[in-house]
Design a protein around this motif. Structure first.
Motif, PDB file in Angstrom:
ATOM      1  N   ASP A 105      38.873 -32.573  -7.183  1.00  0.00           N
ATOM      2  CA  ASP A 105      38.341 -31.088  -7.088  1.00  0.00           C
ATOM      3  C   ASP A 105      39.237 -30.050  -7.855  1.00  0.00           C
ATOM      4  N   ARG A 106      40.274 -30.671  -8.320  1.00  0.00           N
ATOM      5  CA  ARG A 106      41.242 -29.757  -8.953  1.00  0.00           C
ATOM      6  C   ARG A 106      41.855 -28.836  -7.642  1.00  0.00           C
ATOM      7  N   THR A 185      35.150 -23.791  -6.949  1.00  0.00           N
ATOM      8  CA  THR A 185      35.566 -23.178  -8.222  1.00  0.00           C
ATOM      9  C   THR A 185      34.668 -21.806  -8.743  1.00  0.00           C
TER      10      THR A 185
ATOM     11  N   ALA B 239      33.924 -35.863 -11.883  1.00  0.00           N
ATOM     12  CA  ALA B 239      35.046 -35.615 -11.498  1.00  0.00           C
ATOM     13  C   ALA B 239      36.224 -36.072 -12.301  1.00  0.00           C
ATOM     14  N   LEU B 241      35.953 -36.214 -15.689  1.00  0.00           N
ATOM     15  CA  LEU B 241      36.000 -35.026 -16.695  1.00  0.00           C
ATOM     16  C   LEU B 241      36.787 -33.922 -16.385  1.00  0.00           C
ATOM     17  N   MET B 242      36.570 -33.416 -15.023  1.00  0.00           N
ATOM     18  CA  MET B 242      37.218 -32.298 -14.555  1.00  0.00           C
ATOM     19  C   MET B 242      38.821 -32.523 -14.479  1.00  0.00           C
ATOM     20  N   ALA B 243      39.233 -33.817 -14.215  1.00  0.00           N
ATOM     21  CA  ALA B 243      40.581 -34.209 -13.833  1.00  0.00           C
ATOM     22  C   ALA B 243      41.648 -34.372 -15.007  1.00  0.00           C
ATOM     23  N   VAL B 344      26.980 -24.234  -4.020  1.00  0.00           N
ATOM     24  CA  VAL B 344      28.006 -24.773  -4.640  1.00  0.00           C
ATOM     25  C   VAL B 344      28.862 -25.724  -3.649  1.00  0.00           C
ATOM     26  N   VAL B 345      29.376 -26.835  -4.185  1.00  0.00           N
ATOM     27  CA  VAL B 345      30.030 -27.789  -3.516  1.00  0.00           C
ATOM     28  C   VAL B 345      31.477 -28.312  -4.081  1.00  0.00           C
ATOM     29  N   PRO B 346      32.466 -28.674  -3.492  1.00  0.00           N
ATOM     30  CA  PRO B 346      33.440 -29.354  -4.321  1.00  0.00           C
ATOM     31  C   PRO B 346      32.988 -30.210  -5.109  1.00  0.00           C
ATOM     32  N   VAL B 347      33.594 -30.362  -6.329  1.00  0.00           N
ATOM     33  CA  VAL B 347      33.135 -31.335  -7.380  1.00  0.00           C
ATOM     34  C   VAL B 347      32.702 -32.746  -6.837  1.00  0.00           C
ATOM     35  N   SER B 348      33.634 -33.295  -6.115  1.00  0.00           N
ATOM     36  CA  SER B 348      33.885 -34.666  -5.255  1.00  0.00           C
ATOM     37  C   SER B 348      32.571 -34.691  -4.482  1.00  0.00           C
ATOM     38  N   HIS B 373      25.254 -26.510 -13.063  1.00  0.00           N
ATOM     39  CA  HIS B 373      26.827 -26.401 -13.898  1.00  0.00           C
ATOM     40  C   HIS B 373      27.681 -27.471 -12.945  1.00  0.00           C
ATOM     41  N   ASN B 376      31.346 -27.099 -12.072  1.00  0.00           N
ATOM     42  CA  ASN B 376      31.775 -26.311 -11.049  1.00  0.00           C
ATOM     43  C   ASN B 376      31.286 -26.406  -9.635  1.00  0.00           C
ATOM     44  N   ASN B 378      28.219 -26.375  -9.041  1.00  0.00           N
ATOM     45  CA  ASN B 378      27.150 -25.356  -8.896  1.00  0.00           C
ATOM     46  C   ASN B 378      25.971 -25.891  -9.146  1.00  0.00           C
ATOM     47  N   GLY B 411      31.671 -28.504   2.748  1.00  0.00           N
ATOM     48  CA  GLY B 411      32.708 -27.486   2.325  1.00  0.00           C
ATOM     49  C   GLY B 411      32.273 -26.662   1.311  1.00  0.00           C
ATOM     50  N   GLY B 412      31.070 -26.612   1.016  1.00  0.00           N
ATOM     51  CA  GLY B 412      30.617 -25.617  -0.003  1.00  0.00           C
ATOM     52  C   GLY B 412      30.035 -24.209   0.321  1.00  0.00           C
ATOM     53  N   THR B 413      29.330 -23.421  -0.394  1.00  0.00           N
ATOM     54  CA  THR B 413      28.823 -22.173   0.006  1.00  0.00           C
ATOM     55  C   THR B 413      27.457 -21.763  -0.760  1.00  0.00           C
TER      56      THR B 413
END
Lengths: 460, 460
Positions: A105-106, A185, B239, B241-243, B344-348, B373, B376, B378, B411-413
């Motif tokens: 999740d960076r 993010t 995950a 790709l983003m790491a 939105v949630v953490p990517v993981s 997206h 993010n 999202n 843990g998202g919003t």
């Protein structure tokens, strides 16, 4: 005058904190200074281990209207952590855990007292880093970095502290635990409170947990050194470097004074006749980095360029940065007193700033040395003087006022990464319009209705 | 009930605004809706040309406690610009000048009514762009983008609106003109007000000028299409790709429903058995881009990858994006009603979100299509139903509540880039703790003491 703590409060906090409650003179002295060389004696020092303790402490202090001054490691340069109104200094050094690492999740979730350098070391095996890199990184805390919106050379590519935080949990001066933002993010859920807390210097709330935005570590770094005939040639190169897509990972500027100092006192290998110097670094993939370096060399070249070195190997790069690091200690050889400011102007106004500062230096008959983070227009303006000489001290203060006035007239602002604290508080009305400053005061009143959090700082 | 405007106020505003003051029914109707398909009738429409007019208008409305609803072009999807309490809609369409371009400072100063697309066109000759790229870019305003903290696919690399603004000038609900931030890329001078205004949906202040942070335009773009057996394989690839350091400039996700729709209805060239699809784009220097594409291909590869296309030429790239763009219209063929959320949630946690959403869809017996997206975390979660069917409508609303509860539990919003408006207002107490929400209300009270700015939005 500092009044001693009410006995009931002292007893309550002693019970709450156990060995984390200190009232002996030695400890109070130790926690009363910061790197601004200012000092004041708190009535007590608290070393909480948990957010619950911080919450209980703030609530108890609020009942008695006793000041609460949050403290990282006191490396700030503005007096922001000096307890000028007495009260309780809350050192967050024991709340130094890395709570959770989420490489996918960076994101890292940390307590405020973790050292920036310790965090970076813990992140390295995951191939990640947290961008803020103040000079103090090895011994300053993440919480302190957030409180001051600390930056550093890397900010030109990766942003400062405010750009690298996803969420904060904090205790307000009203004694409420608030949770601002989420560890994602992206977010557009209500008012953006966590960025408001960043840079608020402990005047709104005490941060008890931070979710940090991490960046994948680049595989390689390379540095360039570009020497220019004069400041305006160097500044024009800065604008060219920032207008093209290969954003440098550092873009540091030194004026002629700073170059001379780095050479004569710091022993750096620099030409005698340099009018200005740029230290340019790029980072990225080892395979594409040479191409980026080429793009930066192209942008660095132009009218007034005297010399351009490519420090391809790490040793040469280290040598280059040694010159920059030699500067701060070298300044002390010129004069015993130093006022180190960190004004910011739009990049295109750097020449006007440096020229104007040199005119001020001539009139004040004091040396002023400029260097710093040119890619952000964030220059450290160092006024050098002898504090034992009343005339010099007075002229230095007058020159400082003029440097701020000049900066503001160029569309800039008082601080890029150090904050306001005590040092620049009285200049706020020049930098911020009256209705805006009044609004800031009202916001402070919402977070901290009794004005117990870090009184006397940031707002005039 | 909407009360008509006090005659004295109407006369005053008519004199102030001249032909920019409209009270006829047609105009009021036109300015009363937004893209949420909600609607309400304002008492009047104001079309100011200057910040002085906005200031005078807000002050006059405050005297009479009349609501003021700022409006860009009404493209938002949450009801944020619908004047549910009547009053005056202030359309900023006439304040659409680009005040100043400063390419050397990577900055543009604009009025709020300039269209995002027009700004991008004006920036292109300077080799710069403003990162926010909502789907509405061609016909949404910069002011509206800022009010909602709009994002878009590029946000994964370049951030959303809040990350790309340096300073704002605005009129608060108290009728004060405030100047927040400076047009510099760094700043630590007092409280960070301008990022607080971004995403506040016109409930704190009306933006009258914005200093935008610009980014140099990349020389080239290339796209990849990666098909996966299932969502969890695709999410694991996200995950990965983003790491790694080669951050994609877009990283879009489609679930199996979305892929089927894009193929069957949108005519996209996509495999029938795709469990999930990623559309990956990189941008940068033409010479280094192939290397970045290689890094992204390597990260995209792994367990569950079925197919990986490299769309090297622009035509292939366009074809790839056509599939993504075909999605929104295609959704309308499945059901006449659509609730389009942007959680939105953490990517993981993407796999848990998509799995959970599909379980909710099965229980509700309604199709839910997820795309968006992924870089993010999202995701646009589209609940499809027939609004004429009371049972379906009820089940859709119940499913929506469950989607939000699921998101928060991960843990998202609630929102990544659309904001809260009316649509998600009642869910705020689930997303934000009670003391934090109370603090938001108090902050609103400081900016807008009489509650005249966009009443009924964002806060429950």
């Amino acid at each position: 005058m500092n009044s001693p703590l009410p006995a009931r409060l002292a007893a309550e906090l002693s019970t709450l904190l156990g060995d984390g409650w200190r009232t002996d003179a030695n400890e109070r002295l130790t926690y009363g200074y910061d790197n601004s060389r200012r000092q004041a004696l708190p009535d007590a020092v608290a070393l909480p281990r948990t957010r619950e303790q911080v919450l209980a402490l703030v609530r108890a202090c609020r009942v008695h209207r006793v000041p609460v001054v949050a403290r990282g490691r006191g490396t700030n340069t503005t007096g922001a952590s000096v307890p000028v109104a007495g009260g309780v200094v809350v050192s967050l050094e024991r709340m130094n855990r890395i709570v959770e690492m989420r490489p996918g999740d960076r994101c890292a979730i940390v307590e405020p007292g973790v050292l920036n350098g310790d965090l970076q070391a813990a992140l390295a095996p995951h191939g990640l880093f947290w961008p803020p890199d103040p000079t103090s990184a090895a011994f300053s805390t993440v919480g302190g970095n957030l409180a001051c919106n600390a930056g550093g050379p890397r900010a030109v590519k990766y942003g400062a502290s405010r750009d690298n935080v996803l969420a904060l949990t904090a205790v307000t001066g009203a004694g409420e635990l608030i949770v601002c933002g989420t560890a994602t993010t992206k977010g557009s859920t209500g008012y953006d409170l966590h960025r408001l807390l960043v840079g608020s210097e402990g005047t709104l709330a005490l941060i008890v947990e931070a979710s940090l935005r991490l960046t994948p570590a680049p595989g390689a770094r390379r540095a360039l050194r570009a020497v220019y005939r004069d400041v305006s040639s160097a500044a024009a190169a800065v604008a060219r470097l920032m207008a093209q897509p290969a954003t440098p990972s550092m873009l540091e500027f030194m004026d002629a004074h700073a170059v001379r100092l780095a050479r004569d006192v710091g022993g750096a290998d620099l030409p005698a006749d340099a009018g200005a110097l740029l230290m340019i670094e790029a980072d990225g993939d080892p395979q594409t980095l040479p191409h980026e370096i080429q793009a930066l060399m192209q942008a660095a070249a132009g009218e007034g360029l005297v010399m351009l070195d490519d420090a391809a190997d790490p040793a040469a790069r280290e040598k280059l940065w040694a010159a920059r690091k030699a500067l701060s200690p070298a300044l002390r050889t010129l004069a015993p007193g130093k006022i180190n400011e960190d004004v910011v102007v739009p990049v295109s106004r750097i020449p006007a700033l440096v020229d104007g500062v040199q005119a001020i230096a001539r009139e004040a008959a004091l040396p002023i040395v400029c260097f710093g983070h040119a890619g952000n227009g964030n220059l450290h303006v160092n006024l050098l003087f002898d504090p034992a000489d009343a005339g010099q001290s007075q002229r230095a203060q007058a020159a400082l006022s003029r440097v701020f006035a000049l900066t503001l007239s160029l569309g800039g602002t008082l601080s890029g990464e150090h904050g306001i604290g005590l040092a620049k508080r009285e200049f706020m009305p020049q930098a911020v319009t009256a209705p805006t400053l009044d609004l800031m005061r009202q916001l402070k009143g919402v977070f901290d209705p009794d004005g117990i959090l870090n009184p006397g700082k940031l707002l005039p």
